[in-house]
Design an enzyme around this catalytic site. Structure first.
Site, PDB file in Angstrom:
ATOM      1  N   LYS A 283     -57.814 -43.900 -13.361  1.00  0.00           N
ATOM      2  CA  LYS A 283     -58.289 -43.241 -12.149  1.00  0.00           C
ATOM      3  C   LYS A 283     -57.182 -43.252 -11.105  1.00  0.00           C
ATOM      4  CE  LYS A 283     -62.534 -43.492 -10.675  1.00  0.00           C
ATOM      5  NZ  LYS A 283     -63.864 -43.919 -10.181  1.00  0.00           N
ATOM      6  N   GLU A 368     -80.919 -45.436 -13.081  1.00  0.00           N
ATOM      7  CA  GLU A 368     -81.906 -45.570 -12.019  1.00  0.00           C
ATOM      8  C   GLU A 368     -83.300 -45.918 -12.537  1.00  0.00           C
ATOM      9  OE1 GLU A 368     -78.506 -43.133 -10.605  1.00  0.00           O
ATOM     10  OE2 GLU A 368     -79.807 -43.046 -12.370  1.00  0.00           O
ATOM     11  N   ARG A 396     -84.424 -39.505 -10.158  1.00  0.00           N
ATOM     12  CA  ARG A 396     -84.358 -39.720 -11.597  1.00  0.00           C
ATOM     13  C   ARG A 396     -85.346 -40.786 -12.064  1.00  0.00           C
ATOM     14  NH1 ARG A 396     -78.975 -38.127 -13.433  1.00  0.00           N
ATOM     15  NH2 ARG A 396     -78.823 -39.914 -14.831  1.00  0.00           N
TER      16      ARG A 396
END
Length: 623
Positions: A283, A368, A396
């Protein structure tokens, strides 16, 4: 001088470049992304990590015929640059510019829109199945990060894809592992062996099986050989989890080596059945501040390229920070208080809580649904869990909120960060549905603070309730309310009159109070005296106060939520149930459509939920 990038009008142009020129192109793309995001803000680190991988994908596959599906989509900037959107790219995430995520309406090269994680493998499997039913032959590729792979939906899709034995490629973009040259070289060797030699090994096994079947004890010998073969694979092949799910595993490889990535994608393209290619990336690759601090540069404000610094935010702290500080205070006093989040510890303001109470802070990954059920069981076990999740992501876990928490009346607190319009991230991230999808659930108390002090008081109140509750607050700085006072327990279902007035009443949910007070000031200059009420509780409503105000004159409700099923709808339902039919009602909120990306203040003006829009609604209510 970008000698290659400016010549890329579409993916086909990549096929005319040599591999050395592709490496040069990658450097140009990386510089272009850094330059642009330094001005606009956006997702920097994840996009810098996928430059070479994206170029390799577009070199090997033929978009839009072949389907390239990005999970979450915050690593798709290079994809946009390679697919004809370079001219519009400087306005990315700005009003009228490209979305920061893949968007079907934006380009034929975006077959699947995404802003939430763990969806790409399911989508790819759907596209592959549709292809097979049509009898066409395009390739389907899903690119998913190791973070998104923590979501249960990804494993559900892997399970079906393996069982269905469909031709598709999953690229696992693993940006959390360092790349060791020795291990990498061995892994690449094993991958080439698996891609090139495995079919020969399978044919040899079939030949051996036919031979042994003619011999006494042949079946036993074959079983022993298979056990040995499988045991050796567990020792030397790192992807046996995926192999057991029915995938051919390749990798890991260096995702910043364009040549190696192209070669492996070409190998994967020839294999039948589901294939998983494990790619290691970094990243923030190529920009030192982002490589050193990928968390800060995951999503960033505009910054100075020289050192990566941003202009300091002046003024009061944001609601997320106020929430995190209050959590620490409450946890000091009550050891039952625990925090649960879904890959958003820092984003939700729980970083300090994690440092101070590491054994009481749980990051469950991008899951979630699991987070909510897990918190429900913590509550059933005697603790007071606070589930901190962005409003858009809490959607979700709707079934778990309803079935696992509210049905059982468990004392779980839902802290809904990023409620309302979030601006540049657009429709996938606007938290504008939570009042509507939560308000119809029994046993649930719903609160919306108008300022930082109320947020603290509501958190204290929620932790004193014997059932579930939700507190929703925006991605914004506070107004400078006093947060030094000790937190108070609010009377449930009681609103607060912020300003008196005889000509109309403005009922506000949450941080819309500040705009309503500005509107009242504007109206006062015209001789209209509007009362302003801070509802504080969306459920239960302050029925007595609302009925009293309805008897006095028109009511305007204001919310940063969709009108369908929201706060204003609740007020209408109350008045209808009580037989109040002579009160003029105007509702201010969001229309029945998805709201595009853009500056939050600009969106407020366009949608009429700013002070001018509220004042106009009060005038209409008196016509």
């Amino acid at each position: 001088m970008a000698k290659h990038l400016e010549k890329i009008g579409g993916p086909g142009d990549l096929k005319r470049l040599t591999r050395e020129e592709l490496v040069e192109l990658a450097a140009e793309v990386r510089e272009h992304i850094v330059q642009t995001v330094s001005c606009t803000g956006g997702h920097l680190a994840p996009n810098l990590g996928t430059v070479e991988l994206t170029i390799a994908l577009h070199r090997v596959y033929d978009s839009p015929r072949d389907k390239l599906i990005w999970d979450v989509g915050h690593q798709s900037y290079t994809h946009k640059l390679m697919t004809g959107r370079r001219q519009q790219f400087p306005k990315i995430r700005q009003a009228g510019g490209p979305s920061g995520f893949p968007l079907r309406s934006e380009s034929e090269h975006d077959p699947w829109g995404a802003g939430h994680g763990s969806t790409s493998i399911s989508a790819a499997l759907g596209f592959a199945t549709a292809r097979d039913l049509r009898g066409t032959h395009e390739h389907v590729v899903a690119v998913i990060g190791d973070g998104a792979l923590t979501g249960g939906m990804a494993f559900e899709a892997l399970n079906q894809a393996g069982q269905q034995n469909v031709d598709m490629l999953v690229v696992l973009n693993d940006n959390e592992m360092s790349i060791s040259p020795n291990v990498g070289a061995m892994a690449a060797y094993l991958s080439r062996m698996r891609a090139g030699v495995e079919p020969t090994v399978r044919r040899a096994r079939r030949d051996m099986q036919r031979l042994l079947q003619r011999m006494p004890g042949g079946d036993t010998m074959m079983m022993a050989m298979d056990r040995l073969r499988e045991g050796m694979k567990y020792l030397v092949i790192p992807g046996m989890l995926f192999e057991q799910l029915g995938f051919t595993y390749l990798g890991p490889i260096d995702g910043h080596d364009i040549g190696q990535t192209i070669d492996m994608l070409e190998q994967a393209k020839k294999l039948k059945g589901p294939v998983l290619l494990h790619v290691l990336t970094t990243k923030g690759k190529g920009y030192d501040p982002a490589e050193c601090d990928p968390q800060t540069f995951h999503g960033t404000r505009p910054f100075d390229i020289a050192d990566g610094t941003s202009e300091p935010r002046n003024g009061p702290p944001g609601y997320s920070q106020v929430f995190g500080d209050a959590m620490c205070e409450l946890a000091e006093k009550d050891r039952r208080v625990v925090a649960v989040s879904a890959a958003m510890i820092v984003g939700t303001g729980l970083g300090k809580f994690k440092q101070r109470f590491p054994d009481r802070c749980f990051d469950v990954g991008m899951a979630e649904e699991h987070a909510v059920t897990y918190a429900g069981a913590l509550a059933a076990g005697g603790f007071r869990p606070v589930v901190a999740i962005y409003s858009t992501f809490l959607q979700r876990s709707y079934d778990q909120i309803l079935h696992d928490v509210c049905l059982q009346k468990l004392p779980v607190v839902f802290a809904l960060d990023r409620a309302g319009l979030v601006g540049d991230d657009g429709p996938t991230h606007h938290g504008v549905f939570d009042l509507s999808f939560l308000r119809n659930i029994p046993n649930l108390t719903i609160m919306a603070p108008s300022d930082e002090r109320e947020l603290r008081d509501m958190l204290q109140t929620a932790l004193k309730l014997d059932g579930p509750s939700a507190i929703r607050y925006p991605r914004a700085q506070g107004i400078g309310a006093d947060t030094a006072a000790e937190m108070q327990v609010l009377p449930v279902g009681r609103a607060k009159v912020a300003r008196e007035g005889k000509d109309a009443t403005i009922l506000c949910a949450g941080t819309m109070l500040a705009e309503a007070l500005k509107a009242a000031d504007k109206l006062a200059e015209e001789g209209l005296q509007a009362a302003v009420v801070d509802a504080r509780f969306v459920k239960p409503l302050d029925e007595q106060l609302i009925l009293e105000r309805a008897a006095q004159g028109p009511i305007v409700t204001v919310e940063e939520n969709v009108l369908a099923g929201g706060f204003g709808a609740g007020v209408l339902e109350l008045l209808q149930e009580r037989g109040v039919c002579n009160c003029k009602i105007e509702r201010i909120g969001l229309p029945d459509r998805f709201i595009s990306h853009g500056n939050r203040d600009l969106l407020w003006r366009e949608l009429g939920i700013d002070a001018d829009g509220i004042a106009a609604a009060v005038r209409r209510s008196r016509e």
